[in-house]
Scaffold this active site. Structure first.
Site, PDB file in Angstrom:
ATOM      1  N   GLU A   1       0.918  -1.220   0.218  1.00 18.40           N
ATOM      2  CA  GLU A   1       0.053   0.094   0.149  1.00 18.40           C
ATOM      3  C   GLU A   1       0.907   1.356  -0.199  1.00 18.40           C
ATOM      4  O   GLU A   1       1.953   1.100   0.390  1.00 18.40           O
ATOM      5  CB  GLU A   1      -0.999  -0.151   1.145  1.00 18.40           C
ATOM      6  CG  GLU A   1      -2.005  -1.433   1.154  1.00 18.40           C
ATOM      7  CD  GLU A   1      -3.161  -1.082   2.084  1.00 18.40           C
ATOM      8  OE1 GLU A   1      -4.282  -0.962   1.722  1.00 18.40           O
ATOM      9  OE2 GLU A   1      -2.880  -0.999   3.168  1.00 18.40           O
TER      10      GLU A   1
ATOM     11  N   HIS B   1      -9.741   9.465   2.835  1.00 20.11           N
ATOM     12  CA  HIS B   1      -9.341   8.535   1.961  1.00 20.11           C
ATOM     13  C   HIS B   1      -9.630   9.178   0.550  1.00 20.11           C
ATOM     14  O   HIS B   1     -10.684   9.889   0.295  1.00 20.11           O
ATOM     15  CB  HIS B   1     -10.159   7.371   2.029  1.00 20.11           C
ATOM     16  CG  HIS B   1      -9.495   6.227   1.593  1.00 20.11           C
ATOM     17  ND1 HIS B   1      -9.162   6.082   0.050  1.00 20.11           N
ATOM     18  CD2 HIS B   1      -8.813   5.092   1.827  1.00 20.11           C
ATOM     19  CE1 HIS B   1      -8.644   5.026  -0.221  1.00 20.11           C
ATOM     20  NE2 HIS B   1      -8.200   4.295   0.994  1.00 20.11           N
TER      21      HIS B   1
ATOM     22  N   ARG C   1      -1.453   9.564   1.373  1.00 19.47           N
ATOM     23  CA  ARG C   1      -2.974   9.664   1.185  1.00 19.47           C
ATOM     24  C   ARG C   1      -3.465  11.081   1.051  1.00 19.47           C
ATOM     25  O   ARG C   1      -4.473  11.437   0.297  1.00 19.47           O
ATOM     26  CB  ARG C   1      -3.817   9.058   2.286  1.00 19.47           C
ATOM     27  CG  ARG C   1      -4.122   7.697   1.862  1.00 19.47           C
ATOM     28  CD  ARG C   1      -5.001   7.175   3.048  1.00 19.47           C
ATOM     29  NE  ARG C   1      -4.923   5.687   2.589  1.00 19.47           N
ATOM     30  CZ  ARG C   1      -5.206   4.526   3.387  1.00 19.47           C
ATOM     31  NH1 ARG C   1      -5.826   5.131   4.813  1.00 19.47           N
ATOM     32  NH2 ARG C   1      -5.091   3.357   3.078  1.00 19.47           N
TER      33      ARG C   1
ATOM     34  N   HIS D   1     -12.051   9.327   6.602  1.00 20.49           N
ATOM     35  CA  HIS D   1     -11.887   7.884   7.032  1.00 20.49           C
ATOM     36  C   HIS D   1     -11.068   7.376   7.981  1.00 20.49           C
ATOM     37  O   HIS D   1     -11.670   6.457   8.585  1.00 20.49           O
ATOM     38  CB  HIS D   1     -10.937   7.717   5.530  1.00 20.49           C
ATOM     39  CG  HIS D   1     -10.399   6.196   5.512  1.00 20.49           C
ATOM     40  ND1 HIS D   1     -11.314   5.222   5.215  1.00 20.49           N
ATOM     41  CD2 HIS D   1      -9.385   5.466   5.635  1.00 20.49           C
ATOM     42  CE1 HIS D   1     -10.896   3.733   5.141  1.00 20.49           C
ATOM     43  NE2 HIS D   1      -9.582   3.996   5.686  1.00 20.49           N
TER      44      HIS D   1
ATOM     45  N   ARG E   1      -1.981   8.624   8.700  1.00 17.44           N
ATOM     46  CA  ARG E   1      -1.500   7.335   9.166  1.00 17.44           C
ATOM     47  C   ARG E   1      -1.136   6.663   7.928  1.00 17.44           C
ATOM     48  O   ARG E   1      -1.594   6.943   6.909  1.00 17.44           O
ATOM     49  CB  ARG E   1      -2.958   6.808   9.531  1.00 17.44           C
ATOM     50  CG  ARG E   1      -3.054   5.255   9.814  1.00 17.44           C
ATOM     51  CD  ARG E   1      -4.108   4.761   9.940  1.00 17.44           C
ATOM     52  NE  ARG E   1      -5.195   4.980   8.484  1.00 17.44           N
ATOM     53  CZ  ARG E   1      -5.754   3.855   8.205  1.00 17.44           C
ATOM     54  NH1 ARG E   1      -5.907   2.515   8.650  1.00 17.44           N
ATOM     55  NH2 ARG E   1      -6.504   4.168   7.024  1.00 17.44           N
TER      56      ARG E   1
HETATM   57  C1  LIG Z   1     -14.141   1.206   4.942  1.00 15.36           C
HETATM   58  C2  LIG Z   1     -12.648   1.101   5.814  1.00 15.36           C
HETATM   59  C3  LIG Z   1     -11.522   0.509   5.684  1.00 15.36           C
HETATM   60  C4  LIG Z   1     -10.397   0.447   6.458  1.00 15.36           C
HETATM   61  N1  LIG Z   1      -9.421  -0.316   5.767  1.00 15.36           N
HETATM   62  C5  LIG Z   1      -8.380  -0.600   6.732  1.00 15.36           C
HETATM   63  C6  LIG Z   1      -7.307  -1.513   6.660  1.00 15.36           C
HETATM   64  O1  LIG Z   1      -7.237  -2.264   5.709  1.00 15.36           O
HETATM   65  N2  LIG Z   1      -6.236  -1.560   7.621  1.00 15.36           N
HETATM   66  C7  LIG Z   1      -6.162  -0.713   8.731  1.00 15.36           C
HETATM   67  O2  LIG Z   1      -5.134  -0.965   9.519  1.00 15.36           O
HETATM   68  N3  LIG Z   1      -7.242   0.018   9.086  1.00 15.36           N
HETATM   69  C8  LIG Z   1      -8.409   0.104   7.954  1.00 15.36           C
HETATM   70  N4  LIG Z   1      -9.447   1.062   8.468  1.00 15.36           N
HETATM   71  C9  LIG Z   1      -9.155   1.812   9.756  1.00 15.36           C
HETATM   72  C10 LIG Z   1      -9.602   0.594  10.847  1.00 15.36           C
HETATM   73  O3  LIG Z   1     -10.700  -0.209  10.376  1.00 15.36           O
HETATM   74  C11 LIG Z   1     -10.172   1.177  12.049  1.00 15.36           C
HETATM   75  O4  LIG Z   1      -9.510   2.220  12.421  1.00 15.36           O
HETATM   76  C12 LIG Z   1     -10.158   0.276  13.031  1.00 15.36           C
HETATM   77  O5  LIG Z   1     -10.831  -0.854  12.766  1.00 15.36           O
HETATM   78  C13 LIG Z   1     -10.785   0.842  14.340  1.00 15.36           C
HETATM   79  O6  LIG Z   1     -11.144  -0.144  15.147  1.00 15.36           O
HETATM   80  P1  LIG Z   1     -11.782   0.278  16.716  1.00 15.36           P
HETATM   81  O7  LIG Z   1     -12.066  -1.097  17.220  1.00 15.36           O
HETATM   82  O8  LIG Z   1     -11.045   1.353  17.153  1.00 15.36           O
HETATM   83  O9  LIG Z   1     -13.095   0.941  16.264  1.00 15.36           O
HETATM   84  P2  LIG Z   1     -14.436   0.100  15.287  1.00 15.36           P
HETATM   85  O10 LIG Z   1     -14.032  -0.949  14.488  1.00 15.36           O
HETATM   86  O11 LIG Z   1     -14.976   1.398  14.730  1.00 15.36           O
HETATM   87  O12 LIG Z   1     -15.385  -0.118  16.639  1.00 15.36           O
HETATM   88  C14 LIG Z   1     -15.941   0.874  17.321  1.00 15.36           C
HETATM   89  C15 LIG Z   1     -16.938   0.148  18.230  1.00 15.36           C
HETATM   90  O13 LIG Z   1     -17.595   1.063  19.070  1.00 15.36           O
HETATM   91  C16 LIG Z   1     -18.746   0.869  18.903  1.00 15.36           C
HETATM   92  N5  LIG Z   1     -19.521   2.223  19.500  1.00 15.36           N
HETATM   93  C17 LIG Z   1     -19.506   3.551  19.045  1.00 15.36           C
HETATM   94  N6  LIG Z   1     -20.180   4.508  19.747  1.00 15.36           N
HETATM   95  C18 LIG Z   1     -20.380   3.736  20.828  1.00 15.36           C
HETATM   96  C19 LIG Z   1     -21.037   4.050  22.205  1.00 15.36           C
HETATM   97  N7  LIG Z   1     -21.565   5.228  22.092  1.00 15.36           N
HETATM   98  N8  LIG Z   1     -21.287   3.003  23.037  1.00 15.36           N
HETATM   99  C20 LIG Z   1     -21.005   1.782  22.833  1.00 15.36           C
HETATM  100  N9  LIG Z   1     -20.298   1.447  21.721  1.00 15.36           N
HETATM  101  C21 LIG Z   1     -19.915   2.501  20.846  1.00 15.36           C
HETATM  102  C22 LIG Z   1     -19.252   0.840  17.608  1.00 15.36           C
HETATM  103  O14 LIG Z   1     -20.414   0.221  17.440  1.00 15.36           O
HETATM  104  C23 LIG Z   1     -18.340  -0.445  17.395  1.00 15.36           C
HETATM  105  O15 LIG Z   1     -18.621  -1.631  17.784  1.00 15.36           O
HETATM  106  C24 LIG Z   1     -10.653   1.030   7.583  1.00 15.36           C
HETATM  107  C25 LIG Z   1     -11.549   1.733   8.010  1.00 15.36           C
HETATM  108  C26 LIG Z   1     -12.603   1.776   7.120  1.00 15.36           C
HETATM  109  C27 LIG Z   1     -13.781   2.529   7.656  1.00 15.36           C
END
Ligand SMILES: Cc1cc2nc3c(=O)[nH]c(=O)nc-3n(C[C@H](O)[C@H](O)[C@H](O)COP(=O)(O)OP(=O)(O)OC[C@H]3O[C@@H](n4cnc5c(N)ncnc54)[C@H](O)[C@@H]3O)c2cc1C
Length: 528
Positions: free
Chosen positions: A119, A238, A284, A343, A378
């Site tokens: 990437e 993005h 990016r 993003h 990032r």
């Molecule tokens: C389309 C897309 C593609 C991506 N591709 C990549 C990739 O290939 N590689 C990479 O490293 N990163 C990638 N990213 C970024 C990466 O996915 C995220 O930064 C990472 O998954 C964040 O993980 P997290 O567990 O912190 O948050 P999330 O996975 O967003 O989880 C957050 C959780 O908190 C919950 N939540 C929200 N508000 C509340 C609340 N008030 N009370 C209780 N629960 C709540 C949500 O429902 C969810 O369960 C991508 C992001 C997107 C959107």
């Protein structure tokens, strides 16, 4: 356990959010008791499940954590924490092994070696992939199954956190509501340790790749409780969300450009080579700005995969192909229309190397946190890595919990699809939320300037003052929006994801992180 007096006991640690950060931390805490709160059924509503590229890890021949750390620092435009980058990249292989042990079916060659993708801004092939472009979905399926098999993890679905609970300056749990239940008293869940893992803030913007529930709730909650916030102005856009008008906008992964796909405008001009020596694989923010400027100038922008992938796109990028088909685009023969979209949030709740926030009792993990790894921009696929590395560190740091055999469910709280979907629709269609997302997209977006940021701050304040119902959920969103806009106004330079039209160059005076509290952001807002 039943609700008594609107108070419940987590019986140990409490994790708010069930993306990769939350669930990985829960598994690492086992067999110590932990309760995980998820607004939706596990796997739904999390950015983690939508990740397409994979997890960055220096695992290939000739690659090294040091090279990975250097690329991370280069992408982060001068303000990545050197020690954090070195530590996270060094721990990558061990965490990939954890994911594999818990059942993630990583793509491997005939000899069992990881197949590694490339990437932008990575100097080596180091993206560990799963099922082509289905990394996030596949990783989440594997760890959800492991979570469900682990009796010391209590999963509560259909609940959303509103505010952090404080006692004598220490965070002692959260106040929450069942999804769709807007009128009863919030439920207080008390906990020995609280881990905020509720994701980033892409959904604060009108055009985003993030799921609808990821709207700055985590950072808003923590800031309202007094936590120090770091680098909130750094939002990554993005460059290639698929421009179908859908909300959220589906993503065309950067790995497509890694494969050689090019960007063209509707005049058939390839514009990136004139802007950066790495052309479509430039950082990016540079590609996103180039696309943004084309669109501002009235052009349309397309990603052309036809030459390099042809029909292979269907098997190698099944997620992107499906998104295209759903939008009536034939990715084998047509170019894919694209647009920049909010993003990823580099900033968040400031944490130390153990994941501790500035508030005793509160750890923060994943996109909600700011560990200093990403700096101003990032490096692709570093965020899933950050989530698992810090999840493991947090689990190690939380002491004083005795192992538990199993935890009883919280009676009376469960996911109800009709209620849940209705609650999401209500939030999406609320005029104040739509207006907030418009303000962020128009005035705090890819390009910013003083007049626009001041107008944004005034308009956010007006929304808070006049919205029909100022709920805690809405306040969490406006709080996060205020922090982003105020820090963006204060940073009078351009760096990484933060671009100021009136200060287009980086400044040595600003080669450092931002730290800001809600009080400071509100003072900036009052003066706008
Ligand atoms: C389309 C897309 C593609 C991506 N591709 C990549 C990739 O290939 N590689 C990479 O490293 N990163 C990638 N990213 C970024 C990466 O996915 C995220 O930064 C990472 O998954 C964040 O993980 P997290 O567990 O912190 O948050 P999330 O996975 O967003 O989880 C957050 C959780 O908190 C919950 N939540 C929200 N508000 C509340 C609340 N008030 N009370 C209780 N629960 C709540 C949500 O429902 C969810 O369960 C991508 C992001 C997107 C959107």
């Amino acid at each position: 356990m039943t609700i008594f007096d609107n108070t419940l006991d987590a019986d140990g640690a409490l994790i708010v959010g069930a993306g990769l950060a939350g669930l990985f931390t829960a598994l690492k805490l086992a067999p110590r008791p932990v309760t995980v709160l998820s607004p939706k059924p596990l796997g739904m509503g999390a950015s983690s499940a939508w990740a397409q590229g994979g997890v960055a890890a220096a695992i290939g021949q000739g690659d090294s954590p040091r090279a990975h750390a250097q690329d991370t620092e280069m992408a982060g435009a001068g303000i990545v924490d050197h020690g954090t980058a070195e530590g996270v990249t060094a721990e990558a292989v061990a965490r990939i092994e954890d994911l594999a042990r818990w059942g993630t079916p990583f793509d491997r060659d005939d000899f069992g070696n990881f197949e590694l993708g490339r990437e932008a801004a990575h100097s080596a092939n180091r993206i560990v992939k799963v099922e082509g472009d289905r990394a996030g979905w596949a990783i989440m399926q594997a760890i959800i199954a492991e979570v469900r098999r682990t009796p010391s993890i209590r999963v509560v679905e259909g609940i959303t956190a509103l505010s952090l609970a404080r006692d004598n300056g220490r965070i002692v749990g959260v106040y929450c509501r069942r999804l769709g239940d807007r009128y009863s008293e919030p439920i207080y869940i008390r906990a020995r340790a609280t881990i905020l893992a509720a994701g980033g803030l892409g959904g604060l913007y009108a055009v985003t790749t993030n799921p609808p529930g990821v709207r700055g709730h985590a950072m808003g909650m923590a800031a309202r409780a007094g936590a120090i916030i770091a680098d909130p102005e750094f939002v990554q856009f993005h460059p290639t969300a698929i421009a179908t008008g859908a909300d959220p906008a589906p993503l065309a992964t950067e790995a497509l450009r890694g494969e050689g796909a090019i960007l063209l405008n509707d005049l058939g001009e390839r514009f990136m080579p004139a802007i950066h020596p790495d052309a479509e694989l430039a950082p990016r923010d540079i590609v996103a700005r180039a696309n943004f400027r084309q669109i501002q100038a009235g052009r349309r922008v397309f990603l052309d995969t036809r030459q390099v992938l042809g029909a292979d796109i269907l098997t190698r990028f099944p997620t992107v192909s499906k998104y295209c088909h759903d939008a009536g685009i034939d990715p084998v023969n047509d170019m894919i229309p694209v647009t920049p979209a909010a993003h990823f949030h580099m900033g968040g709740v400031k944490v130390d190397e153990r994941g501790r926030s500035s508030l005793p009792g509160l750890w923060v993990c994943g996109e909600a946190s700011c560990t200093g790894l990403h700096g101003a921009n990032r490096l692709a696929s570093n965020s899933l890595l950050e989530a698992v590395v810090f999840g493991a560190r947090i689990a190690e740091d939380i002491g004083g919990l005795e192992p538990a055999r199993s935890l009883a469910p919280f009676e009376g709280i469960e996911w109800n699809e009709a209620e849940g979907n209705k609650a999401e629709e209500v939030l999406r269609n609320t005029i104040a939320v739509q207006e907030l997302r418009r303000i962020m997209g128009d005035l705090v977006g890819v390009e910013r300037d003083e007049a626009g940021l001041k107008a944004a701050l005034r308009q956010i304040a007006h929304l808070e003052a006049t919205a029909e119902q100022v709920t805690s959920a809405f306040l969490n969103m406006t709080t996060s929006a205020t922090l982003v806009a105020a820090a963006a106004l204060r940073r009078t330079e351009s760096r990484g994801g933060h671009f100021r039209l009136d200060f287009p160059e980086p400044s040595g005076d600003w080669e450092h992180h931002t730290e800001i509290t809600l009080g400071e952001a509100l003072a900036i807002r009052a003066g706008a």
